[in-house]
Design a protein around this motif. Structure first.
Motif, PDB file in Angstrom:
ATOM      1  N   THR A 660      46.550  45.134  49.738  1.00  0.00           N
ATOM      2  CA  THR A 660      45.820  44.367  50.751  1.00  0.00           C
ATOM      3  C   THR A 660      45.581  42.968  50.216  1.00  0.00           C
ATOM      4  O   THR A 660      45.047  42.808  49.124  1.00  0.00           O
ATOM      5  N   THR A 662      44.063  39.177  51.496  1.00  0.00           N
ATOM      6  CA  THR A 662      43.394  38.378  52.525  1.00  0.00           C
ATOM      7  C   THR A 662      43.482  36.914  52.130  1.00  0.00           C
ATOM      8  O   THR A 662      42.957  36.506  51.102  1.00  0.00           O
ATOM      9  N   THR A 671      44.408  38.949  57.030  1.00  0.00           N
ATOM     10  CA  THR A 671      44.538  40.062  56.100  1.00  0.00           C
ATOM     11  C   THR A 671      45.912  40.687  56.273  1.00  0.00           C
ATOM     12  O   THR A 671      46.281  41.117  57.368  1.00  0.00           O
ATOM     13  N   THR A 673      48.522  43.643  55.152  1.00  0.00           N
ATOM     14  CA  THR A 673      48.609  44.982  54.588  1.00  0.00           C
ATOM     15  C   THR A 673      50.046  45.248  54.162  1.00  0.00           C
ATOM     16  O   THR A 673      50.983  45.053  54.961  1.00  0.00           O
TER      17      THR A 673
END
Length: 691
Positions: A660, A662, A671, A673
């Motif tokens: 992850t 951000t 953000t 993923t």
């Protein structure tokens, strides 16, 4: 005879013009306050205590409803934010309607219906007003709080909080409210990720069951509807609404500091400072001083031509705009003067704000300046009356705050009566440059020393982004810790040098959303330092290539070669396992301190590049993992700052990678993923070639 008549006519015209000439060396004396016609309102009360105010307006075939609740502010504690959740949940379904059915019915009649800030608002054509009120009454009386809708609100709120963590204005708002009101006052509470995670659906339902009562309700009905029809509809749909006894609360009144204090929120990546001078003010709504205070604030910083704006924007060119507010409130009001400026003029900006505040206390304003401000307020007030909702607000305020019924009718007369002596006496009462918090959100290493002179004690207080005070000196670096030892801890934490060196190429695929659009990012790296990156956002695509020596960016059909600092940054990004090659990359690591990041201690290391740029990395003291990175890049268009937060480390072939990421740049944040990471797939050199 005709000639004589003509001469006499010319003479009369000449005399008339002569006597009618305006002496432009003198400003005309102000006339009397204009008579403002404010629409009358009628009112009635249901047996259950609901107070209803009707403002008829037949200019348009529409009717608007606004329901508010006159309750005491509530200290939400460790579930701060649940009231906002409960308000938003109201429109997500009732015992007889789903959210989709409510939305469909409202759309079918072309109406609007929303809940906000503890109020319920709806508007429709006159012919649909009964249908609208029936839907509203169902929401008011039969709200059904559902877990799936609650979960959606929680997810959205957490996402917004993540964005606000890197927004200087949001940070300043959090800390300012806590400084001014205190953490034990409802106005001083902050909604955090921890409080949001603690909120339960049951708590939201409890608030609705306790505080949505007609006994504290005020309903404004505005538009093309008469009293008989309004009373008929409101009684029909809200007459059976059961009244409840609503709790009342009392709080200690916040006080301004006895001496001026300086507070800093340290943001190491800030190139600008968010400056505020602020403190609480005892100023009741509708009090004798309220209109004088409005004039005073407009003069200081409440309009584009205000003194603060003329000083900081026009005279010194410190900022694009400065402002102030002097707000009234039934519990406690506040004063704030603020702006955003570059770091190098932060202390000068504070000095000028304080000087303008002192000048209002020590010097009388001129009659001309005062009249210009009163003219501005008069025009703004008159324009506001074009909106029927303004009259509705007047009616609700008169009832809620026990104002004289002619308070707003006499507003301009009272405004016109404000004198230069009134302004100075009001300034001495409410403008307190020596009893204020000087709050600055910015880069402490560049601004702190120069701000000490504004603190009477010579001390600077440090706060985190939620207004919690901490002592930066308490985060002393333990003996024996160096930049090299922190880097070695990281290498061991992610899997060790041996496993890292086994990685010869790496493919990463990530996805995220920004402004409703899906962003896809593909990242290919090959040892020692080749890179191919492809980003897609809707119809837009962006490609970056680096072959180990040269680099380019392709976007919207254009190719731009990478040069200077951008080229060096890309080279670092392209290098596989760059922590193993810091010396080869010409980086000079410097241990800059230990800080708090999201409740954990982190080591801060500055990497100075070969071009003199500084990149800052933050490593978790306990785990050793890299948790945040700050990069400042100088481009022909100016300096660009970006912050990347790393989380959710997972092992891939013996090496841990964050899944992850951000990334924040300016006020925006996204953000990403990671969908997959693959290593040693045999990427071809041709993928990285630059033609």
């Amino acid at each position: 005879m005709k000639k004589l008549s003509l001469i006499l006519l010319i003479l009369h015209i000449t005399l008339a013009v002569s006597f009618g000439q305006v002496d432009r060396s003198k400003q005309p004396a102000p006339g009397p306050a204009p008579e403002i016609q404010i629409g009358e309102y009628e009112s009635f009360q249901l047996d259950n205590g609901l107070k209803v105010f009707l403002i008829e307006n037949d200019k348009l075939p529409r009717v608007t409803y606004r329901l508010i609740f006159d309750r005491d502010p509530i200290l939400e504690g460790d579930q701060a934010g649940y009231i906002s959740f409960a308000t938003e949940l109201l429109k997500t379904g009732t015992k007889t309607r789903t959210k989709a059915e409510i939305d469909e019915e409202v759309d079918f009649i072309g109406a609007s219906l929303f809940t906000s800030g503890g109020s319920i608002n709806g508007s429709s054509l006159t012919k649909h007003t009964e249908t609208l009120l029936e839907i509203m009454s169902d929401i008011i009386k039969n709200a059904e709080f559902k877990q799936e809708e609650f979960d959606k609100i929680k997810t959205k709120t957490l996402s917004n909080l993540a964005l606000e963590k890197d927004d200087p204005n949001a940070i300043a708002g959090n800390v300012r409210s806590k400084l001014v009101y205190g953490g034990d006052h409802p106005y001083g509470e902050n909604i955090t990720e921890e409080t949001v995670e603690a909120i339960t659906l049951g708590k939201c339902r409890e608030f609705y069951d306790t505080y949505y009562s007609p006994s504290i309700g005020y309903l404004a009905v505005v538009g093309n509807i008469d009293m008989d029809r309004a009373k008929e509809l409101v009684t029909k749909y809200l007459g059976d609404w059961k009244a409840k006894e609503v709790p009342e609360f009392k709080y200690k009144t916040p006080r301004a500091p006895l001496i001026r204090k300086v507070a800093i929120v340290d943001r190491d990546n800030s190139v600008q400072s968010n400056v505020n001078v602020t403190y609480p003010v005892k100023l009741k709504i509708g009090s004798d001083d309220a209109i004088k205070a409005s004039v005073l604030n407009t003069l200081l910083g409440g309009s584009f031509s205000s003194r603060l704006n003329q000083n900081l924007r026009e005279l010194h060119a410190f900022t694009y705009g400065a402002h102030s507010s002097l707000s009234s409130d039934e519990l406690i009001g506040s004063f704030t003067a603020g702006t955003e400026v570059r770091n190098s003029v932060t202390d000068s900006t504070v000095h000028e704000i304080l000087e303008e505040m002192k000048r209002l206390r020590n010097e009388k304003v001129s009659e001309d300046e005062l009249q210009r401000v009163k003219n501005y307020i008069t025009g703004r007030f008159a324009r506001s009356l074009e909106n029927p909702q303004t009259v509705a607000s007047f009616a609700l305020n008169i009832a809620r705050f026990d104002l004289p019924k002619n308070y707003y009718k006499n507003y301009l007369k009272k405004l016109n009566a404000v004198t230069v002596d009134d302004i100075q006496s009001t300034a001495k009462k409410y403008i307190k440059p020596n009893n204020a918090y000087v709050l600055v959100v910015g880069k402490a290493s560049e601004i702190a020393d120069k701000l000490k002179r504004f603190s009477v004690s010579g001390k600077i207080d440090y706060y985190d982004i939620y207004g919690n005070e901490y002592d930066p000196s308490m985060k002393a670096i333990p003996d024996g810790v160096t930049a090299e030892s922190v880097i070695q801890h990281y290498i061991e934490a992610v899997g060790g040098k041996e496993n890292m060196e086994k990685v010869k190429d790496k493919t990463s695929v990530m996805k995220g959303e920004m402004q409703g659009m899906t962003i896809s990012l593909e990242l290919y790296q090959k040892a020692p330092n080749m890179l191919y990156q492809k980003m897609s956002m809707g119809a837009m695509q962006n490609e970056t290539k680096f072959d180990g020596t040269k680099g380019k960016v392709t976007a919207m059909g254009r190719e731009v070669p990478l040069e200077g600092a951008q080229l060096e940054t890309t080279k670092l990004q392209a290098t596989l396992n760059y922590h193993l090659h810091i010396g080869d990359l010409g980086l000079k690591p410097e241990l800059a301190g230990m800080e708090d990041f999201e409740g954990k201690d982190v080591y801060k290391i500055n990497y100075v590049t070969t071009t003199g740029e500084t990149q800052t990395y933050y490593y978790d003291v306990e785990s050793g993992l890299l948790v945040k990175q700050f990069v400042e890049i100088k481009t022909p268009q100016g300096t660009m700052n970006t912050t990347i937060v790393y989380d959710d480390y997972q092992p891939v072939n013996g090496v841990k990678y964050p899944f992850t990421l951000t990334q924040s740049m300016g006020p925006g944040s996204i953000t990403l993923t990671v969908e997959k990471i693959e290593v040693n797939t045999g990427l071809e050199d041709s993928l990285f070639e630059i033609e």
